[in-house]
Write an enzyme that holds these catalytic residues in place. Structure first.
Site, short mmCIF file in Angstrom:
data_model
loop_
_atom_site.label_atom_id
_atom_site.label_comp_id
_atom_site.label_asym_id
_atom_site.label_seq_id
_atom_site.Cartn_x
_atom_site.Cartn_y
_atom_site.Cartn_z
N GLN A 288 58.49 52.35 17.63
CA GLN A 288 57.91 51.96 18.90
C GLN A 288 57.25 53.16 19.59
O GLN A 288 57.82 54.25 19.62
CB GLN A 288 59.00 51.37 19.81
CG GLN A 288 59.55 50.05 19.34
CD GLN A 288 58.59 48.90 19.54
OE1 GLN A 288 57.64 49.00 20.30
NE2 GLN A 288 58.83 47.79 18.85
N TYR A 321 62.54 42.40 9.10
CA TYR A 321 61.45 43.34 9.41
C TYR A 321 62.05 44.55 10.14
O TYR A 321 61.63 44.93 11.23
CB TYR A 321 60.37 42.68 10.28
CG TYR A 321 59.86 41.36 9.76
CD1 TYR A 321 58.86 41.30 8.80
CD2 TYR A 321 60.37 40.16 10.24
CE1 TYR A 321 58.37 40.09 8.33
CE2 TYR A 321 59.91 38.93 9.77
CZ TYR A 321 58.91 38.91 8.82
OH TYR A 321 58.45 37.70 8.35
N GLU A 345 63.47 45.00 4.96
CA GLU A 345 62.19 45.62 5.30
C GLU A 345 61.30 45.62 4.07
O GLU A 345 61.75 45.94 2.97
CB GLU A 345 62.40 47.05 5.79
CG GLU A 345 61.15 47.89 5.93
CD GLU A 345 60.10 47.27 6.85
OE1 GLU A 345 58.91 47.35 6.50
OE2 GLU A 345 60.48 46.71 7.89
N ASP A 388 61.82 40.89 14.13
CA ASP A 388 60.83 41.77 14.77
C ASP A 388 59.63 41.91 13.83
O ASP A 388 59.39 42.96 13.24
CB ASP A 388 61.46 43.14 15.05
CG ASP A 388 60.52 44.06 15.82
OD1 ASP A 388 59.49 43.57 16.34
OD2 ASP A 388 60.80 45.27 15.90
N CYS A 415 55.21 41.63 19.84
CA CYS A 415 54.22 42.42 20.57
C CYS A 415 52.93 41.65 20.78
O CYS A 415 51.94 42.23 21.25
CB CYS A 415 53.93 43.74 19.84
SG CYS A 415 53.22 43.53 18.20
#
Length: 459
Positions: A288, A321, A345, A388, A415
């Site tokens: 982030q 993720y 991931e 995410d 996002c």
């Protein structure tokens, strides 16, 4: 919205270079909607309610809509402020003969109004794509912790711990104008932390480099500069560029298409800190970008799940993720050694980081692969899932697979309001409900925001 064009008409009138418009409501994507002779025009750098003069930047004769930048404000909104960055100020930039850089398209708007506009966009997307009537207030994040620092929730500056620069043909760092290949040279990055600006990349000859990525962790650990060389750039040239950077900065090359990183000096990774844990994040790996984002998002996710009784010692959960393991570590703390965490991931580099970051947590299983494949291979009775995904969202196939896995709850971090709202619609079609929602202003002076949602089965 996606631009659509029609077959050009030989009789279509040519678009004028400039127009005077009344700015209408905000729309997803960083612009507002205006109309001229029945045609929709997406206007950047305006505020709803203003009267402005615009320069058309994308106005094909047969296009269903046009795009434009504000070049003069004729009747200003009370929420208009002086832009903090000259090269991103549309009127000033065009008066100097070039478009503004992207990345600060809300810099002319007060922070309070920015957050109100973002709330309106999120509410509109949820209503239009999911039929959900919600008007969440976008929350401010962060505050000044350093005397003399530009970082403060009252200014919206100094929060980016990561920045990307393109390089001009003259070897100077710059940024692209919106929807353009044109690179505008820059000599500062006001949204970035001091650790990035102190590198003074604008004073370095970067000829032979196509792109520069910089990571400067907010914990003060060693920054990393990644150089993407132009094909054919010699090693001697790369060494000369690295020598112009401070000695306490790591330098590496990277290949944007593969994320392959090769050391020039120091480390090929950075050390991040969040929510009581240290994280190794390699090269171009995801983290982030707002200095307070990791802690803010971890707090929101764990609060939703714990308050709902979905996360406790002994729980069986998954982090999908998962990147370098930001949420995985917090979940491992919450479930303890009697619970289990599946961390998934797709990117090999980030998955390796997660293995290093979580090697001391026996309740965690790290798996590298596509979420949908791993869930098929490792079916479990999950208490909760943390989701995410990238900006494109999870998508219908993954949502249906998550529903089929039968968790008691899902915490969804997003996002992008459009892909998030679309996926909420898919969950609702499967009988799930949006039980909780928070939105955070993790990208001040841009149109972006971050949401954290709690989804539960049953209406």
């Amino acid at each position: 919205m996606t631009p659509e064009t029609q077959t050009p008409s030989a009789t279509a009138p040519a678009a004028p270079p400039e127009l005077v418009l009344d700015v209408g409501p905000v729309a997803h994507g960083g612009h507002c909607v205006a109309r001229h002779d029945g045609r929709v025009i997406f206007v950047r750098h305006g505020i709803p309610g203003e009267k402005v003069r615009v320069r058309l930047t994308d106005a094909g004769d047969a296009a269903k809509f046009w795009r434009a930048d504000v070049v003069e404000v004729l009747e200003a909104s009370p929420d208009r402020t002086a832009h903090f960055w000259h090269v991103a100020d549309s009127g000033r930039a065009w008066s100097h003969g070039h478009p503004p850089v992207g990345g600060a398209e809300f810099g002319h708007i007060s922070l309070v109004r920015q957050r109100a506009l973002k709330s309106a966009v999120l509410a509109e997307q949820l209503q239009r794509l999911a039929g959900v009537e919600r008007s969440p207030e976008v929350e401010a994040v962060g505050g000044s912790r350093e005397q003399g620092s530009a970082y403060d929730a009252g200014t919206g500056l100094g929060w980016r711990t990561r920045a990307s620069f393109s390089v001009t043909t003259g070897g100077k760092p710059g940024m692209h104008a919106h929807r353009s290949d044109q690179i505008i040279p820059v000599r500062e990055m006001p949204l970035a932390v001091d650790g990035i600006n102190r590198l003074r990349l604008w004073d370095i000859d970067l000829q032979g480099i196509a792109r520069v990525e910089v990571a400067a962790p907010s914990n003060g650990s060693r920054p990393l500069v990644l150089l993407a060389p132009v094909p054919g750039t010699k090693p001697k040239r790369l060494s000369a560029i690295a020598a112009q950077l401070p000695e306490d900065v790591s330098v590496a090359t990277f290949e944007p298409l593969t994320d392959e990183v090769q050391q020039l000096r120091g480390r090929t990774w950075v050390q991040e800190t969040a929510a009581g844990h240290d994280y190794r994040v390699s090269g171009a790996g995801f983290w982030q970008i707002h200095r307070d984002a990791p802690g803010t998002l971890v707090g929101a996710v764990t609060e939703f799940l714990q308050d709902g009784g979905f996360l406790a010692p002994g729980s069986v959960v998954a982090d999908l993720y998962s990147g370098a393991g930001l949420f995985t570590a917090a979940l491992a703390d919450a479930v303890g050694e009697t619970g289990s965490v599946l961390s998934v991931e797709g990117a090999p580099g980030s998955s390796r980081d997660a293995r290093k970051n979580l090697h001391g947590a026996p309740q965690v299983e790290i798996v590298q692969g596509r979420v949908e494949r791993v869930l098929r291979q490792k079916p479990r009775n999950f208490d909760a899932l943390v989701l995410d995904p990238p900006r494109a969202g999870a998508g219908k196939a993954v949502v249906n697979q998550l529903v089929a896995a039968g968790p008691r709850a899902i915490a969804y971090v997003s996002c992008d309001p459009a892909s998030f709202a679309r996926d909420v619609g898919y969950f609702q079609q499967a009988g799930w409900s949006l039980s909780g929602l928070r939105a955070f202003d993790l990208y001040p002076h841009t149109h972006h925001l971050e949401t954290v949602a709690l989804l539960t089965p049953g209406r």
